[in-house]
Design a protein around this motif. Sequence first.
Motif, PDB file in Angstrom:
ATOM      1  N   GLN A   7      23.292 -29.356 -82.379  1.00 32.05           N
ATOM      2  CA  GLN A   7      22.048 -29.915 -81.852  1.00 32.05           C
ATOM      3  C   GLN A   7      21.865 -31.358 -82.267  1.00 32.05           C
ATOM      4  O   GLN A   7      22.506 -31.851 -83.194  1.00 32.05           O
ATOM      5  N   ALA A  10      24.016 -36.933 -78.891  1.00 29.68           N
ATOM      6  CA  ALA A  10      24.267 -37.427 -77.542  1.00 29.68           C
ATOM      7  C   ALA A  10      25.472 -36.647 -77.030  1.00 29.68           C
ATOM      8  O   ALA A  10      26.444 -36.441 -77.753  1.00 29.68           O
ATOM      9  N   ASP A  13      29.442 -35.610 -70.843  1.00 26.75           N
ATOM     10  CA  ASP A  13      30.229 -34.564 -70.175  1.00 26.75           C
ATOM     11  C   ASP A  13      31.310 -35.159 -69.274  1.00 26.75           C
ATOM     12  O   ASP A  13      32.087 -34.434 -68.669  1.00 26.75           O
ATOM     13  N   ARG A  17      27.563 -38.476 -64.923  1.00 32.35           N
ATOM     14  CA  ARG A  17      26.126 -38.422 -65.191  1.00 32.35           C
ATOM     15  C   ARG A  17      25.835 -39.129 -66.504  1.00 32.35           C
ATOM     16  O   ARG A  17      26.715 -39.280 -67.351  1.00 32.35           O
ATOM     17  N   ASP A  18      24.578 -39.537 -66.663  1.00 34.36           N
ATOM     18  CA  ASP A  18      24.175 -40.122 -67.935  1.00 34.36           C
ATOM     19  C   ASP A  18      24.299 -39.069 -69.039  1.00 34.36           C
ATOM     20  O   ASP A  18      24.108 -37.878 -68.787  1.00 34.36           O
ATOM     21  N   TYR A  20      23.359 -36.739 -72.239  1.00 27.38           N
ATOM     22  CA  TYR A  20      22.121 -36.162 -72.760  1.00 27.38           C
ATOM     23  C   TYR A  20      21.867 -36.880 -74.078  1.00 27.38           C
ATOM     24  O   TYR A  20      22.663 -36.760 -75.007  1.00 27.38           O
ATOM     25  N   ARG A  22      19.608 -36.392 -76.475  1.00 24.84           N
ATOM     26  CA  ARG A  22      19.371 -35.422 -77.560  1.00 24.84           C
ATOM     27  C   ARG A  22      19.723 -34.060 -76.987  1.00 24.84           C
ATOM     28  O   ARG A  22      18.888 -33.367 -76.440  1.00 24.84           O
ATOM     29  N   GLY A  23      20.985 -33.686 -77.132  1.00 23.15           N
ATOM     30  CA  GLY A  23      21.456 -32.471 -76.495  1.00 23.15           C
ATOM     31  C   GLY A  23      21.792 -31.357 -77.453  1.00 23.15           C
ATOM     32  O   GLY A  23      21.828 -31.528 -78.668  1.00 23.15           O
ATOM     33  N   GLY A  36      23.168 -28.925 -72.657  1.00 28.46           N
ATOM     34  CA  GLY A  36      22.063 -29.570 -71.971  1.00 28.46           C
ATOM     35  C   GLY A  36      21.094 -30.193 -72.944  1.00 28.46           C
ATOM     36  O   GLY A  36      21.338 -30.222 -74.159  1.00 28.46           O
ATOM     37  N   PRO A  37      19.965 -30.687 -72.428  1.00 29.05           N
ATOM     38  CA  PRO A  37      18.946 -31.275 -73.295  1.00 29.05           C
ATOM     39  C   PRO A  37      18.404 -30.247 -74.284  1.00 29.05           C
ATOM     40  O   PRO A  37      18.292 -29.061 -73.963  1.00 29.05           O
ATOM     41  N   GLN A  40      15.797 -27.748 -73.274  1.00 25.79           N
ATOM     42  CA  GLN A  40      16.076 -26.853 -72.150  1.00 25.79           C
ATOM     43  C   GLN A  40      17.130 -25.786 -72.451  1.00 25.79           C
ATOM     44  O   GLN A  40      17.371 -24.903 -71.638  1.00 25.79           O
TER      45      GLN A  40
END
Length: 84
Positions: A7, A10, A13, A17-18, A20, A22-23, A36-37, A40
């Motif tokens: 957790q 950054a 992937d 895409r930008d 994440y 805080r992923g 993912g974020p 979520q």
Amino acid sequence: METVVLQNSAILDCTGRDPYPRGTLIVADKRIQAVGPMDQVPVPREGRVIDLEGRTIMPGLIDTHAHVALMGGHMDGFEAEYPG
């Protein structure tokens, strides 16, 4: 089987895409189960949570640099033993 939750990182992937910023990345059974974020991706109760403190996660890089043929070079008799 251990479930590891990475957790607060950054995550790139490499899909274009930008990242994440805080992923969360969840690995179970040696496979990525979710990414993912942070807000979520639900964290499994049995997961061992590791706070990466803003570090970056990205796919592994593979060095594919190779010399398949050496044009006009000398390979100490290799070319005589393995012609063509």
